[in-house]
Design an enzyme around this catalytic site. Structure first.
Site, PDB file in Angstrom:
ATOM      1  N   ASN A 171      -1.571   1.874   6.125  1.00  0.00           N
ATOM      2  CA  ASN A 171      -0.690   0.808   5.618  1.00  0.00           C
ATOM      3  C   ASN A 171      -0.337  -0.093   6.785  1.00  0.00           C
ATOM      4  O   ASN A 171      -0.095   0.410   7.885  1.00  0.00           O
ATOM      5  CB  ASN A 171       0.628   1.382   5.086  1.00  0.00           C
ATOM      6  CG  ASN A 171       0.463   2.063   3.752  1.00  0.00           C
ATOM      7  OD1 ASN A 171      -0.623   2.098   3.202  1.00  0.00           O
ATOM      8  ND2 ASN A 171       1.552   2.609   3.240  1.00  0.00           N
ATOM      9  N   GLY A 172      -0.244  -1.389   6.535  1.00  0.00           N
ATOM     10  CA  GLY A 172       0.136  -2.326   7.597  1.00  0.00           C
ATOM     11  C   GLY A 172      -1.016  -3.254   7.926  1.00  0.00           C
ATOM     12  O   GLY A 172      -1.976  -3.372   7.158  1.00  0.00           O
TER      13      GLY A 172
ATOM     14  N   ARG B 235       4.834   0.438  -6.127  1.00  0.00           N
ATOM     15  CA  ARG B 235       4.828  -0.419  -4.941  1.00  0.00           C
ATOM     16  C   ARG B 235       3.898  -1.613  -5.096  1.00  0.00           C
ATOM     17  O   ARG B 235       3.992  -2.572  -4.328  1.00  0.00           O
ATOM     18  CB  ARG B 235       4.380   0.397  -3.721  1.00  0.00           C
ATOM     19  CG  ARG B 235       5.349   1.484  -3.336  1.00  0.00           C
ATOM     20  CD  ARG B 235       4.741   2.417  -2.330  1.00  0.00           C
ATOM     21  NE  ARG B 235       4.509   1.790  -1.051  1.00  0.00           N
ATOM     22  CZ  ARG B 235       5.335   1.875  -0.008  1.00  0.00           C
ATOM     23  NH1 ARG B 235       6.433   2.565  -0.111  1.00  0.00           N
ATOM     24  NH2 ARG B 235       5.067   1.284   1.129  1.00  0.00           N
TER      25      ARG B 235
ATOM     26  N   HIS C  47      19.338 -35.446  -8.874  1.00  0.00           N
ATOM     27  CA  HIS C  47      18.683 -35.871  -7.629  1.00  0.00           C
ATOM     28  C   HIS C  47      17.180 -35.599  -7.656  1.00  0.00           C
ATOM     29  O   HIS C  47      16.529 -35.633  -6.623  1.00  0.00           O
ATOM     30  CB  HIS C  47      19.321 -35.158  -6.433  1.00  0.00           C
ATOM     31  CG  HIS C  47      20.776 -35.482  -6.257  1.00  0.00           C
ATOM     32  ND1 HIS C  47      21.232 -36.739  -5.952  1.00  0.00           N
ATOM     33  CD2 HIS C  47      21.883 -34.710  -6.388  1.00  0.00           C
ATOM     34  CE1 HIS C  47      22.548 -36.738  -5.881  1.00  0.00           C
ATOM     35  NE2 HIS C  47      22.978 -35.506  -6.155  1.00  0.00           N
TER      36      HIS C  47
ATOM     37  N   GLU D  11      18.499 -16.464  -9.092  1.00  0.00           N
ATOM     38  CA  GLU D  11      18.027 -15.102  -9.361  1.00  0.00           C
ATOM     39  C   GLU D  11      17.441 -15.005 -10.783  1.00  0.00           C
ATOM     40  O   GLU D  11      16.436 -14.338 -11.010  1.00  0.00           O
ATOM     41  CB  GLU D  11      19.172 -14.110  -9.139  1.00  0.00           C
ATOM     42  CG  GLU D  11      18.893 -12.669  -9.470  1.00  0.00           C
ATOM     43  CD  GLU D  11      17.728 -12.033  -8.692  1.00  0.00           C
ATOM     44  OE1 GLU D  11      17.239 -12.631  -7.733  1.00  0.00           O
ATOM     45  OE2 GLU D  11      17.299 -10.935  -9.100  1.00  0.00           O
TER      46      GLU D  11
ATOM     47  N   GLU E 282       8.714 -13.952 -11.877  1.00  0.00           N
ATOM     48  CA  GLU E 282       7.934 -12.839 -11.312  1.00  0.00           C
ATOM     49  C   GLU E 282       7.381 -11.897 -12.366  1.00  0.00           C
ATOM     50  O   GLU E 282       6.318 -11.318 -12.167  1.00  0.00           O
ATOM     51  CB  GLU E 282       8.687 -12.089 -10.210  1.00  0.00           C
ATOM     52  CG  GLU E 282       9.830 -11.234 -10.624  1.00  0.00           C
ATOM     53  CD  GLU E 282      10.492 -10.512  -9.440  1.00  0.00           C
ATOM     54  OE1 GLU E 282       9.814 -10.134  -8.484  1.00  0.00           O
ATOM     55  OE2 GLU E 282      11.715 -10.320  -9.514  1.00  0.00           O
TER      56      GLU E 282
ATOM     57  N   LYS F 128      13.640 -13.883 -11.575  1.00  0.00           N
ATOM     58  CA  LYS F 128      13.292 -12.777 -12.481  1.00  0.00           C
ATOM     59  C   LYS F 128      12.253 -13.248 -13.503  1.00  0.00           C
ATOM     60  O   LYS F 128      11.265 -12.575 -13.752  1.00  0.00           O
ATOM     61  CB  LYS F 128      14.524 -12.264 -13.254  1.00  0.00           C
ATOM     62  CG  LYS F 128      15.508 -11.424 -12.507  1.00  0.00           C
ATOM     63  CD  LYS F 128      15.063 -10.020 -12.220  1.00  0.00           C
ATOM     64  CE  LYS F 128      14.296  -9.900 -10.946  1.00  0.00           C
ATOM     65  NZ  LYS F 128      14.999  -9.920  -9.696  1.00  0.00           N
TER      66      LYS F 128
ATOM     67  N   LYS G 128       6.506  -3.821  -4.513  1.00  0.00           N
ATOM     68  CA  LYS G 128       7.922  -3.482  -4.516  1.00  0.00           C
ATOM     69  C   LYS G 128       8.532  -3.610  -3.134  1.00  0.00           C
ATOM     70  O   LYS G 128       9.609  -4.146  -2.961  1.00  0.00           O
ATOM     71  CB  LYS G 128       8.082  -2.044  -5.044  1.00  0.00           C
ATOM     72  CG  LYS G 128       9.525  -1.558  -5.081  1.00  0.00           C
ATOM     73  CD  LYS G 128      10.332  -2.360  -6.079  1.00  0.00           C
ATOM     74  CE  LYS G 128      11.784  -1.943  -6.134  1.00  0.00           C
ATOM     75  NZ  LYS G 128      12.588  -2.975  -6.827  1.00  0.00           N
TER      76      LYS G 128
ATOM     77  N   TRP H 268      -3.026  -2.644  -1.418  1.00  0.00           N
ATOM     78  CA  TRP H 268      -2.605  -3.998  -1.804  1.00  0.00           C
ATOM     79  C   TRP H 268      -3.295  -4.908  -0.792  1.00  0.00           C
ATOM     80  O   TRP H 268      -2.935  -4.951   0.374  1.00  0.00           O
ATOM     81  CB  TRP H 268      -1.079  -4.089  -1.711  1.00  0.00           C
ATOM     82  CG  TRP H 268      -0.477  -5.343  -2.245  1.00  0.00           C
ATOM     83  CD1 TRP H 268      -0.140  -5.600  -3.543  1.00  0.00           C
ATOM     84  CD2 TRP H 268      -0.096  -6.512  -1.496  1.00  0.00           C
ATOM     85  NE1 TRP H 268       0.416  -6.864  -3.641  1.00  0.00           N
ATOM     86  CE2 TRP H 268       0.456  -7.444  -2.406  1.00  0.00           C
ATOM     87  CE3 TRP H 268      -0.168  -6.877  -0.143  1.00  0.00           C
ATOM     88  CZ2 TRP H 268       0.940  -8.686  -2.021  1.00  0.00           C
ATOM     89  CZ3 TRP H 268       0.307  -8.131   0.233  1.00  0.00           C
ATOM     90  CH2 TRP H 268       0.853  -9.012  -0.697  1.00  0.00           C
TER      91      TRP H 268
ATOM     92  N   CYS I  39       0.825  -1.211   0.000  1.00  0.00           N
ATOM     93  CA  CYS I  39       0.000   0.000   0.000  1.00  0.00           C
ATOM     94  C   CYS I  39       0.858   1.260   0.000  1.00  0.00           C
ATOM     95  O   CYS I  39       1.989   1.264   0.464  1.00  0.00           O
ATOM     96  CB  CYS I  39      -0.869   0.023   1.237  1.00  0.00           C
ATOM     97  SG  CYS I  39      -1.811  -1.466   1.488  1.00  0.00           S
TER      98      CYS I  39
HETATM   99  O1  M6R Z   1      13.712  -4.284  -0.672  1.00  0.00           O
HETATM  100  P1  M6R Z   1      14.295  -5.641  -0.446  1.00  0.00           P
HETATM  101  O2  M6R Z   1      15.611  -5.806  -1.120  1.00  0.00           O
HETATM  102  O3  M6R Z   1      14.400  -5.984   1.004  1.00  0.00           O
HETATM  103  O4  M6R Z   1      13.279  -6.642  -1.090  1.00  0.00           O
HETATM  104  C1  M6R Z   1      13.411  -8.026  -0.942  1.00  0.00           C
HETATM  105  C2  M6R Z   1      12.506  -8.764  -1.888  1.00  0.00           C
HETATM  106  O5  M6R Z   1      11.161  -8.491  -1.584  1.00  0.00           O
HETATM  107  C3  M6R Z   1      12.773  -8.381  -3.344  1.00  0.00           C
HETATM  108  O6  M6R Z   1      14.094  -8.583  -3.692  1.00  0.00           O
HETATM  109  C4  M6R Z   1      11.863  -9.185  -4.291  1.00  0.00           C
HETATM  110  O7  M6R Z   1      12.224 -10.534  -4.252  1.00  0.00           O
HETATM  111  C5  M6R Z   1      11.946  -8.623  -5.710  1.00  0.00           C
HETATM  112  N1  M6R Z   1      10.636  -8.501  -6.280  1.00  0.00           N
HETATM  113  C6  M6R Z   1      12.749  -9.453  -6.632  1.00  0.00           C
HETATM  114  O8  M6R Z   1      12.820  -8.929  -7.903  1.00  0.00           O
END
Ligand code: M6R
Length: 607
Positions: free
Chosen positions: A99-100, A27, A503, A480, A487, A484, A602, A73, A2
């Protein structure tokens, strides 16, 4: 997650609120709303979906010079107009954005319902509006303090009351809130991007603090009404940094910014004369650095992968036991804090709840926790015992790209510093620095060949499943790469150590499941080639990220993208660029919303 924006000043509030919400879109959100006050009357407009739906619903020339806005959100209650914020009390005189998560909202709701308050939504946040109303005695600021004393959970709240025009009150506990001081105007936001078009002067509100703002004044107090004098910080970001410029989306911009963002992460931090690094923000003496016997890197998502890569480097070069841990796991497993161990909380946003709570738990046990953050003034940056800013500039796309390579750069510098205090000679240190300084040009040369990766994405983006495989320091790079792809393109992708496929995951191999192998010319190259052959033998398509001139790999793989030869520890940077591009072009080809992928946020400020 949010987003919050609030405004009071001489200009019409509605366009400023909508513009602020647009800057918070990155966000992640599913509905949005605003409340504007005019002549003792509050008008609330809220809509499910993207901001253009809200924008279209706001009447032209909506009057009012103070108001609040929110992007939601969903956590409690489905995504619909009603559950969107702002929420009001039943008289319609009070409006709030939150928020929260309010953990005791169930009990509070029941109690308030019993007292005759009628709830209209399924959210936890609505309870705040009714609680405020029940505790209001003619002063919203005081009512908010009484409300906060009852709430359990996390919150960033901004509230307004129709009988107290041109005034906003805000409070924070675990969810960021920033005050922006403009000329005859004040803004409140959940992060500085919401405010930066209007002012550079900001005050970070801390947990347990309440802020009251009018166009020309602000005051910060604690819940017991004691005055708190706050430092005013100046934001150094430029407005262009949070705009797309000529790029199609922020992710594309951020991928292509990496030569520069990596340079910024090491600039001014290399001591050529002594072949070491300067990291002033660590707040540690050489003696303390020398006494470190164990290093733990705590993070989530992409930041966790950066930690994993760095743990290989740290153990190899500094010969100190080092491992990366998921913050969300560490916090709840009663971690053992050993003497002479040091922790790093790695977080781009500096607001990730899992990482923040792990940091607090570790500090409570007496650990020294350093931060590796991008966002200056973020909660993790402020609460850690020292640390390193990565200086990537704002990262807006949900998928983290440039923060990853800058986090690596910062951790590589830290490794250099520690290693040079131990076994690493001046000459080795010097070679390591040369390699580090070659990264911007290396990544630039790879980015210039983006069309080759785009062609690969076009060829493979219809696949339903992918395996990303690497070994050693490039194993986390494979993780990673898979993260990517999944997501932003929603293609199912698994990252594995190439050694591990026999395995289990090899059962997935068939003609429709491509495997993407990372094959640098390091000591594990032969082993990875054997793993590639195992996949080929089962008719699995193979894409290889290899090194220029590697004909053996080219003969086995169906497709190859090669990077220039580099030092073995530099390959994670070189290999990451084509993996980011691959995910990006697949998502683009499939027509996905690259910057705001579904269900994601985000900055993940809830557990
Ligand atoms: O802001 P942060 O680096 O703490 O965020 C951690 C993860 O939420 C963040 O890296 C998330 O996995 C991304 N969407 C990856 O692209």
């Amino acid at each position: 997650m949010c987003g919050i924006v609030g405004y009071c000043g001489p200009k019409p509030a509605a366009p400023i609120l909508i513009e602020g919400l647009k800057r918070l879109e990155y966000r992640g959100y599913d509905s949005a709303g605003i409340c504007v006050g005019n002549h003792g009357e509050l008008t609330i407009i809220k809509k499910k979906g993207k901001l253009h739906a809200l924008d279209a619903a706001v009447p032209d020339g909506l009057q009012g010079y103070w108001g609040i806005g929110h992007t939601r959100w969903a956590t409690h209650g489905e995504v619909n107009d009603l559950n969107a914020h702002p929420h009001s009390d039943q008289s319609g005189r009070i409006a709030i954005v939150h928020n929260g998560i309010i953990e005791n909202y169930g009990a509070l709701r029941e109690k308030l319902q019993h007292e005759g308050y009628a709830f209209r939504t399924e959210t936890d946040s609505e309870v705040i509006a009714h609680l405020l109303s029940s505790l209001y005695e003619g002063n919203l600021e005081q009512a908010l303090k009484r409300t906060c004393a009852i709430l359990k959970g996390t919150y960033g709240i901004v509230a307004m009351h129709q009988d107290e025009p041109d005034q906003l009150v805000g409070a924070r506990n675990g969810s960021p809130l920033v005050l922006g001081i403009g000329e005859n105007e004040m803004l409140l936001g959940s992060d500085v991007t919401a405010l930066i078009a209007h002012t550079r002067q900001v005050v970070y509100i801390e947990d347990g603090e309440v802020v009251r703002v009018t166009p020309n004044n602000y005051r910060t107090t604690d819940l017991r009404d004691r005055r708190i004098d706050k430092k005013v910080d100046t934001i150094s970001w430029e407005l262009e940094e949070i705009e797309k410029g000529n790029y199609r989306c922020f992710m594309e911009k951020e991928i292509f910014e990496q030569p520069e963002s990596i340079r910024r992460a090491f600039q001014g931090r290399i001591d050529h004369e002594h072949a070491t690094a300067h990291l002033g923000g660590l707040n540690m003496s050489n003696r303390e650095l020398l006494e470190i016997e164990r290093i733990k890197l705590v993070a989530a998502g992409t930041s966790y992968h950066a930690g994993m890569v760095s743990s290989y480097l740290m153990e190899n070069l500094a010969r100190i036991p080092c491992n990366a841990e998921l913050a969300s796991e560490l916090r709840y497993r009663n971690p053992i804090v050993e003497r002479n161990s040091i922790y790093f909380a790695i977080s781009q946003s500096g607001e990730t709840a899992d990482t923040l709570y792990a940091l607090r738990e570790l500090q409570r046990k007496g650990a020294r926790v350093l931060g590796i953050c991008n966002v200056v003034g973020s909660t993790i940056a402020r609460e850690s015992d020292g640390g390193v800013y990565i200086h990537s500039g704002p990262e807006i796309a949900v998928a983290s790209t440039k923060a990853f390579t800058s986090q690596l750069t910062a951790l590589y510098l830290y490794t250099l510093l520690i290693a040079r205090m131990r076994d690493m000679s001046w000459e080795q240190g010097h070679r390591f620095i040369e390699a580090l300084e070659s990264i911007p040009a290396l990544t630039q040369s790879i980015l210039e060949r983006h069309a080759e990766v785009e062609a690969l994405a076009r060829k493979y983006c219809q696949a339903q499943n992918f395996l990303f495989l690497g070994r050693g320091i490039n194993y986390p790079v494979a993780l990673e790469g898979a993260l990517k792809l999944k997501e932003i393109s929603y293609i199912h992708a698994e990252g594995y150590s190439a050694a591990e496929i026999k395995h289990g995951p090899i059962a997935l191999i068939n003609e429709q499941t491509p495997s993407l192998f990372i094959v640098p010319d390091d000591g594990l190259r032969e082993k990875v080639i054997s793993n590639m052959k195992e996949v080929k033998a089962r008719k699995g398509p193979v894409i290889a990220l290899a090194v220029d001139g590697d004909r053996e790999v080219a003969a086995i793989a169906d497709d190859v993208f090669s990077v220039p030869r580099a030092g073995q520890y530099i390959y994670p940077f070189a290999m990451m660029i084509p993996l980011q591009l691959f995910a990006y072009y697949c998502a683009l080809e499939l027509g996905r919303d690259v910057d705001q992928p579904r269900n994601l946020a985000k900055s993940v400020t809830v557990e």
